[in-house]
Design a protein around this motif. Structure first.
Motif, short mmCIF file in Angstrom:
data_model
loop_
_atom_site.label_atom_id
_atom_site.label_comp_id
_atom_site.label_asym_id
_atom_site.label_seq_id
_atom_site.Cartn_x
_atom_site.Cartn_y
_atom_site.Cartn_z
N ILE A 1 -19.55 -7.45 -30.91
CA ILE A 1 -18.29 -6.72 -29.32
C ILE A 1 -17.62 -5.95 -30.92
O ILE A 1 -17.80 -4.24 -30.91
N LEU B 1 -20.28 -3.37 -32.56
CA LEU B 1 -20.38 -2.09 -31.28
C LEU B 1 -19.58 -1.10 -31.88
O LEU B 1 -19.16 0.34 -31.65
N THR C 1 -6.54 -4.30 -29.00
CA THR C 1 -5.88 -3.31 -28.17
C THR C 1 -4.11 -3.31 -28.45
O THR C 1 -3.64 -3.23 -28.11
N PRO D 1 -6.85 -8.90 -24.82
CA PRO D 1 -8.58 -9.25 -24.97
C PRO D 1 -9.63 -8.44 -25.52
O PRO D 1 -10.34 -9.13 -24.90
N LEU D 2 -9.76 -8.00 -26.19
CA LEU D 2 -11.05 -7.36 -26.85
C LEU D 2 -11.12 -8.28 -28.25
O LEU D 2 -12.22 -8.49 -28.40
N ALA E 1 -12.90 -11.29 -25.76
CA ALA E 1 -13.75 -10.69 -25.40
C ALA E 1 -15.42 -11.20 -26.19
O ALA E 1 -16.37 -11.85 -25.26
N LEU F 1 -18.24 -13.07 -25.09
CA LEU F 1 -19.67 -13.19 -25.62
C LEU F 1 -20.17 -15.02 -26.31
O LEU F 1 -21.70 -14.35 -26.21
N ASP G 1 -25.97 1.22 -24.56
CA ASP G 1 -25.59 1.34 -23.09
C ASP G 1 -26.53 0.95 -21.54
O ASP G 1 -26.07 1.78 -20.75
N ARG H 1 -24.42 -7.18 -22.37
CA ARG H 1 -23.15 -7.73 -22.37
C ARG H 1 -21.62 -7.45 -23.36
O ARG H 1 -20.56 -7.61 -22.21
N ALA H 2 -22.31 -7.10 -24.51
CA ALA H 2 -21.42 -7.04 -25.64
C ALA H 2 -20.15 -5.29 -24.58
O ALA H 2 -18.99 -5.49 -24.65
N GLN H 3 -21.46 -4.22 -24.87
CA GLN H 3 -20.73 -3.40 -24.49
C GLN H 3 -20.21 -3.59 -23.50
O GLN H 3 -18.51 -2.82 -22.95
N LEU I 1 -18.47 -6.35 -22.11
CA LEU I 1 -17.02 -6.71 -22.19
C LEU I 1 -16.14 -5.78 -23.00
O LEU I 1 -14.89 -5.87 -22.67
N ARG I 2 -17.16 -5.34 -23.38
CA ARG I 2 -15.95 -4.50 -24.45
C ARG I 2 -15.08 -3.51 -23.29
O ARG I 2 -14.15 -3.19 -23.79
N GLU J 1 -14.57 -3.89 -20.64
CA GLU J 1 -13.47 -4.10 -19.68
C GLU J 1 -12.43 -4.61 -20.37
O GLU J 1 -11.18 -4.22 -19.52
N ALA J 2 -11.85 -5.10 -21.54
CA ALA J 2 -11.38 -4.97 -22.37
C ALA J 2 -10.18 -4.26 -22.78
O ALA J 2 -9.44 -3.84 -23.28
N LEU J 3 -11.31 -2.96 -23.06
CA LEU J 3 -10.05 -1.94 -23.22
C LEU J 3 -9.72 -0.61 -21.98
O LEU J 3 -9.93 -0.08 -21.93
N GLY K 1 -13.52 2.17 -23.83
CA GLY K 1 -14.62 1.89 -24.79
C GLY K 1 -15.74 1.84 -24.71
O GLY K 1 -16.31 1.02 -24.84
#
Ligand code: SF4
Lengths: 514, 381, 447
Positions: A4, A7, A23, A357-358, A361, A365, B350, B368-370, B372-373, B375-377, B381
């Motif tokens: 995460i 990315l 965040t 939350p970030l 996450a 994961l 993506d 999955r990472a994308q 979750l990212r 959602e968190a942002l 994001g």
């Protein structure tokens, strides 16, 4: 690194703009931080060259040493710096609150504490070395230094020590603060350069971060080590200054005395100011960006620990019996320091993921947490556990989740939204998680009202549980066991001992630097 | 220029690559730096050919941003001179302290002093090597007149078939029948600790000297083990100019040096991949294309270890769709399961690109990472 | 290998081991030293020595405390003590909620939460963490077990409880770790992040150091390699000779790569199940599945382990198999895969937590498998040493192809700290030595 976080860097590289890495802001930011941008002379163990310092972005104070190898000028510089820093550092000690402690005497904790911001991790090391080179100086005798110098040394040492405690905010590097909050499209190593890091995060209008960063590279450095190219320009200026000093020593014309020296010194100051000012501006730009971020929920709690440390230190300074921090810690204090830092790290890790939350996450994961909607509750469920006589409330919670936690049956979990709740995994199936609640319901026969989550709640549960570890009872210094060298000699009885604490002349008090 | 140990074909190939470009003789620092990015073929070829990478970087339009401060150079020289002054008085005291050497036993001989034309003239390199060999032999044979400290010795070392000359600061020659390399650095040891990075580079350089010395000893029919893997590092103590010595064990670095030098001699394999007739000695606008023919392995660490870093970084950032993941560092790269292209990784995340065979697992991880990212942002994001 | 290796000790292993033990006990008995250090390579009879020393000290009327690092280690020692010295009153000091394991119920071992309750015991055993809480007691003797795994700050907390001590441990395993940067303490002789033995010896350089020369755990197929790769200056040999141990399996049914590698390992003591080269994330799902499948297959093949202690053979059940990994996440994933295969009883753990443990057969996920870049963590000599030295019969390694290339491209830039002894050999060389051996027992798996 979590995928995460990775990315974030990829996205930054692809778009040309920095991306969020958090965040919330995970460190305290003072309303009136003291900004300090130091330079030292290359090649020396520690020879301060200049600092820009102040709490007002419009009024930086430049303190410069025209000949850093001259011992007297070095200490005059330290005294000048003490004059700038000490009033600010001491200003928060007077206003305090009384904190009650269970099983211990109450203590006074200041309502606020000072905060010093430096550009990079090198700035923290600068304060450590400043502390080491000044706190043992004597204010009387042959090599006397001004009174503020050893005091500054003790404060700098406190700041630098405290900066090593995870989560502390009394002394912070701007590059660390910014990289906690943003991910750039360059490497962590390149992020160590404040100019290019800030360019990614906050490019000039109309420019992309990546372009701005490339242009910022190779410009004036944020120090404390200077740019060798700048040193090439500095060499003739210092030579000119030395010549001016020498010439004036020989001349007897009172009128001209000092004028040539002043001009030579001014040339050095001008060069330093031009080199340092871009970093000064970046520091304050960084402060603006960071204050625009909301603080994490646990930040205030960790700042309390800083305030307590500040109050203890200020009280110790006021004690006439107290001595400067030793050169190196003894066996017991080293062990206590390590244990204290590990506790702080565990607390920080647990608090940060709950606040953000970030960051959570990434835990999700990795299969160490899940977030899901509560789709069924059996609040009445009672269980008689093996070895127990009576049945206890063990409400059943069934969640729907898209996460893929790796929990086996029996794994204990804590909840982000309901910090008191404790649960155990019963069944972990793709998309569905059954937990039994076993803690946070009060001690009664039935759960305390409101302690059982209700259908429809969306909750995050994690197996990362911060255990509260009490600090162990370390032996007294005089009881240091034989396995660790036995009790250290009495301070002062062996002047060369590494654990000696007394203020004593250092070698470099006795000789001129080359 | 010696080309011992390399076959004629290889030597010819190296010469062709080099053309008229300025060459550089390896020194301890550059040999130690061979370990910095051993996965890079480009660097391997350039180092084997002995090309001066600083010049090449300039021709490429990406001059290296290295440099040492004049203050640091000045201080280093003053410090070394001070340690060796008065027939090495300070150095003898330190050697006695850390190795138990007899401080007054034997002379300090400066290999760099006194040439055929007079006592103040500087001898040539081969002359200095010869003197070093002689001193070594005498010390090994227990000659009572052998020197105690050899100042500015010069050691030959074959680096991929080219002769390099290494210059340790000094050698302690007669401590229990063993030789110890002495390194003099002006950085400080404060309260018993020093900058781990500076210590590491001093250790790596010293290991190169030990390696070269052992080679020389072997050539002379001496026991290579008589060159100790414990080296003496002289630094400044605390904030003063007083020197302090510590003993460092360089066995680990010595093993690395050997491995890297052996690999460099295996440069033939690299050539097999290169186009026939390739040379870097071409007009400036075509140098980039020529260098680009040799595959690189850019990582951010190159910035502090290789003169070509800015060129290679630019190239790596521009390659593929969105640049090479390596530009972001190895920890980012390690999180991406072998996807090396930034654009590809993002497209997989993506879901705009279907995974190739073998990429299914990592594609799933990225998606999955994308998610979750995102959602968190809060969906931005 | 570039180092000059010392040759492994020659002669009858039982006699060699007995002589080493006798020397240790003589040093202890002489009373001439405040401490005695015993370096023990994997499976060299460390617990046997501890139990014997405990017996001798108790026989001479000296009260003894034993410090172990984990609750598992405490229980293992208690079982051995109760077996060897059934009449010796032994105490176990434990945390609230601890109950004696079944094997100890009905023995001379008593359990208590407070040291006062165990004053009548000749020997008291507890973890270092529990000992740290004891006040106002002192023992003439202590045995510190797994002392190289113990951090020196933990020793600082318990050293006030004893006058003299025997320190026993394996120097080749993982160094203790800390969760924060510890470089600021590295120059201190009492660096709290260093192992207890390193600090002890820096302050007491004259303590006698003994070495146990025979590994009773490792089979003849493993001892020379482990000794060469990880203990080049302090070699040891195996207690059993070639052929003295054997591993038999029922006939293969699937005839796939898993069956083949099981048979290869049964014959040679080593097996490498090699997956195609590929870079993967920390969680390589294919490799995780392969590890779990291989362990489950070992069970399904109905193995029998025959050895010097079990000449009739014992069935290779789940308790005799373990899986070793490097990361917590890998452990969780392998456990999850084992649940899918219905083989949940097999122990899965990280190298750190497998230290000091022993199994008949181990399945290891190679630390460097699938990695894009090697790191110091993954190269750490001790990690590989732990993973490659837990077995009595065979060790099966699962790895992706390409590790030699990865090692070749690894840049070497270890920071150096003054006063910190260099760990030698470095991970690079040890890894090469192990890979070279594994390469001779390779079976390719094409999923
Ligand atoms: S900078 Fe370029 S040539 Fe140098 S090592 Fe890195 S990738 Fe290779």
């Amino acid at each position: 690194m979590s995928t995460i976080a990775a990315l974030g860097r990829l996205r930054a590289a692809a778009t040309g703009y920095a991306q969020p890495a958090a965040t919330v802001r995970h460190r305290h930011l003072s309303a009136r931080p003291m900004v300090l941008v130091p330079y030292v002379l290359a090649g020396e163990a520690f020879a301060p060259l200049a600092v820009l310092v102040g709490t007002d972005r419009d009024r930086p104070h430049l303190l410069a040493v025209p000949q850093p190898r001259d011992r007297d000028r070095r200490f005059a510089h330290a005294a000048e710096l003490a004059g700038r820093l000490l009033p600010h550092l001491g200003a928060f000690a007077a206003e305090t609150e009384t904190i009650e402690r269970r099983g211990d005497d109450p203590y006074e904790r200041s309502l606020d504490a000072p905060q010093v911001l430096v550009p990079t991790a090198g700035g923290i090391e600068y304060l450590r070395l400043l502390g080491r080179s000044t706190r043992f100086r004597r204010t009387d005798g042959e090599f006397a230094v001004p009174a503020g110098v050893p005091l500054l040394g003790r404060w700098s040492t406190w700041l630098a020590d405290r900066a090593g405690v995870p989560g502390s905010s009394v002394l912070l590097a701007m590059t660390d603060l910014l990289t906690q909050a943003w991910a750039t499209g360059q490497s962590a190593m390149e992020d160590g350069d404040l100019a290019s890091l800030l360019a990614w995060i906050d490019p000039p209008a109309g420019r992309r971060g990546d372009e701005a960063a490339r242009e910022a590279e190779g410009g004036p450095t944020a120090g404390p080590a200077t740019d060798p190219a700048f040193d090439e320009r500095l060499v003739p200026l210092i030579t000119a200054f030395d010549e001016a000093v020498a010439a004036e020593r020989e001349s007897d014309e009172d009128a001209a005395r000092g004028e040539r020296e002043r001009r030579a010194e001014q040339a050095i100051r001008d060069a330093l100011a031009a080199e340092l000012m871009p970093t000064w501006d970046r520091m304050w730009r960084g402060v603006d960006l960071l204050s625009a971020l909301p603080a994490g929920a646990s930040v205030a709690g960790r700042w309390e620990a800083d305030r307590a440390s500040y109050s203890f230190f200020a009280a110790d300074l006021a004690d006439p019996e107290s001595r400067p921090q030793p050169r190196v810690p003894g066996a017991i204090s080293a062990a206590a320091q390590l244990a204290g830092r590990e506790r702080a790290q565990a607390r920080l890790d647990a608090e940060q993921v709950r606040d953000d939350p970030l960051l959570m996450a990434a835990v999700r994961l990795a299969g160490e947490a899940f977030r899901g909607e509560l789709i069924a509750v059996d609040a009445e469920r009672m269980v008689t556990e093996p070895g127990k006589k009576t049945a206890r409330p063990r409400p059943l919670l069934v969640f729907r989740t898209e996460d893929e936690p790796l929990f086996g049956p029996g794994t204990e979990l804590a909840c982000v939204e309901r910090p008191d709740a404790k649960a155990r995994v019963l069944v972990n199936e793709p998309g569905r998680m059954e937990l039994e609640l076993f803690g946070g319901m009060g001690g009664g026969k039935a759960p305390k009202p409101g302690s059982v989550p209700e259908r429809g709640e969306v909750l995050c549960w994690t197996s990362l549980i911060a255990e509260f570890r009490r600090s162990p009872d370390w032996p007294a210094v005089e009881d240091t066991p034989w396995t660790h060298g036995g009790p250290p000699p009495e301070p002062g009885s062996e002047p060369d001992s590494a654990t000696a604490t007394g203020p004593e002349p250092d070698d470099d008090a006795l000789e001129e630097w080359s | 220029m010696g080309t011992t140990g390399t076959t004629g074909a290889i030597a010819g190939r190296l010469e062709q690559l080099r053309g008229e470009l300025p060459t550089r003789n390896h020194n301890a620092r550059t040999v130690a730096a061979l370990a910095a990015n051993p996965g890079c073929a480009r660097r391997g070829v350039l180092d084997a050919a002995g090309i001066e990478k600083t010049v090449l970087a300039e021709r490429l339009g990406f001059p290296a941003r290295y440099g040492r401060s004049p203050f640091a150079i000045g201080r280093g020289n003053v410090f070394e001179a001070r340690v060796k002054a008065d027939d090495g008085r300070e150095l003898r005291r330190l050697l006695a302290e850390v190795l138990g050497a007899d401080p007054d036993d034997g002379a300090l001989v400066d290999v760099d002093r006194g040439g055929p034309t007079g006592p103040t003239a500087r001898p040539g390199r081969e002359e200095r090597v010869a003197r070093t060999r002689e001193a070594l032999l005498r010390a090994a044979s227990g000659d009572p007149d052998a020197c105690a400290i050899l100042d500015h010795p010069l050691l030959p070392l074959d680096v991929a078939g080219r002769r390099a000359y290494l210059e340790p600061d000094a050698m302690a020659c007669r401590v229990a029948g063993r030789l110890h390399v002495v390194e003099i650095k002006s950085f400080a040891i404060i309260d018993g600790s020093a900058d781990p990075g500076k210590l590491a580079s001093a250790t790596r350089q010293a290991a190169v000297y030990v390696h070269a010395l052992r080679g020389l000893a072997e050539e002379l029919g001496l026991d290579p083990e008589s060159v100790s893997t414990d080296i003496v590092l002289v630094c400044a103590q605390d904030f003063a100019n007083r020197p302090i010595a510590v003993v460092l064990d360089v066995r680990r670095e010595l093993a690395t040096t050997r491995r890297r030098l052996a690999r460099l001699s295996g440069v033939e394999e690299l050539f097999a991949e290169l186009p026939e007739g390739l040379t870097f000695d071409v007009a400036e606008e075509r140098v980039g294309a020529a260098v680009a023919r040799v595959p690189a392995a850019y990582l951010p660490d190159c910035l502090s270890a290789c003169e070509l870093a800015l060129f290679c970084r630019d190239e790596a950032r521009a390659c593929g769709t969105g640049g090479d993941v390596g530009t972001l560092g190895t920890s980012v790269r390690g999180a991406l399961g072998g996807i090396d292209d930034i654009g590809t990784a993002l497209a997989l995340a993506d879901g705009t690109r279907a995974p190739e065979p073998g990429q299914e697992d990592v594609a799933r991880l990225l998606r999955r990472a994308q998610a979750l990212r995102h959602e968190a942002l809060g969906g931005v994001g | 290998m570039t180092t000059a290796h010392t040759r492994a000790p020659q002669g009858d292993p039982a006699a060699l081991a007995a002589a080493a033990t006798a020397a240790v006990l003589a040093d202890l008995g002489s009373g001439a030293h405040r401490g005695v250090v015993v370096d023990s390579p994997p499976g060299a009879g460390k617990s046997t020595l501890v139990v014997r020393a405990a017996g001798e000290l108790a026989a001479s009327g000296e009260r003894l405390m034993i410090v172990a690092q984990t609750n598992n280690q405490v229980d293992d020692l208690l079982v051995r003590l109760a077996e060897e010295h059934p009449h010796l009153p032994v105490g176990r000091l434990s945390a609230t909620g601890y109950r004696l394991p079944p094997a100890l119920v009905g023995t001379s071992v008593s359990n208590a939460e407070k040291a006062e309750a165990l004053d009548a015991c000749a020997v008291v055993v507890a973890t270092a963490a529990k000992w740290a809480l004891v006040q106002d007691r002192r023992w003439p003797w202590a045995i510190v077990d797994e002392a190289y795994q113990m951090r020196s700050d933990a020793l600082l907390l318990v050293a006030r409880l004893f006058d003299r001590a025997l320190f026993v441990g394996d120097p080749g395993q993982l160094d203790p770790f800390a969760t924060v940067d510890t470089s600021r303490w590295h120059s201190l002789s009492y660096d709290p992040s260093q192992s207890a033995v390193v600090v002890l010896r820096r302050h007491n350089p004259d303590l006698p150091v003994h070495r146990l020369p025979v590994s009773w755990r490792l089979p003849a197929s493993a001892a020379p390699l482990v000794s060469d790769a990880f203990y080049p200056f302090t070699p040891f040999r195996s207690g059993t000779g070639p052929g003295e141990r054997s591993l038999r399996f029922e006939a293969a049914r699937e005839h796939d790569a898993y069956d083949t590698v099981v048979d290869v390992a049964a014959g040679s003591g080593w097996g490498l199940l090699e997956l195609p080269a590929r870079f993967t994330g920390a969680a390589d799902e294919e490799a995780v599945r392969a590890v779990a499948t291989l362990a489950a297959r070992l069970l399904a093949r109905g193995g029998t382990a025959v050895g010097e202690r079990t000449p009739a053979g014992v069935p290779l059940d789940a308790s005799r198999i373990a899986i070793g990994v490097s990361h917590r996440e890998q452990r969780a994933r392998v456990e999850s895969a084992l649940r899918d295969l219905g083989a949940t009883e097999i122990v899965v753990d990280t190298a750190n937590r497998l230290q000091g443990r022993e199994f008949d057969v181990t399945v290891v996920l190679h630390p460097l498998s699938g990695r894009r870049d090697a790191t110091e963590f993954h190269l750490e000599t001790g990690r590989l040493c732990v993973l490659a030295s837990r077995h009595r019969h065979a060790c099966l390694v699962v790895a992706r192809a390409g590790i030699p290339e990865l090692l070749d491209a690894h840049p070497t830039a270890n920071p150096v700290h003054l006063g910190v002894p260099v760990s030698f050999p470095d991970g690079w060389e040890a890894n090469q030595a192990v890979l070279a051996e594994l390469g001779r027992h390779r079976v390719s798996l094409t999923p």
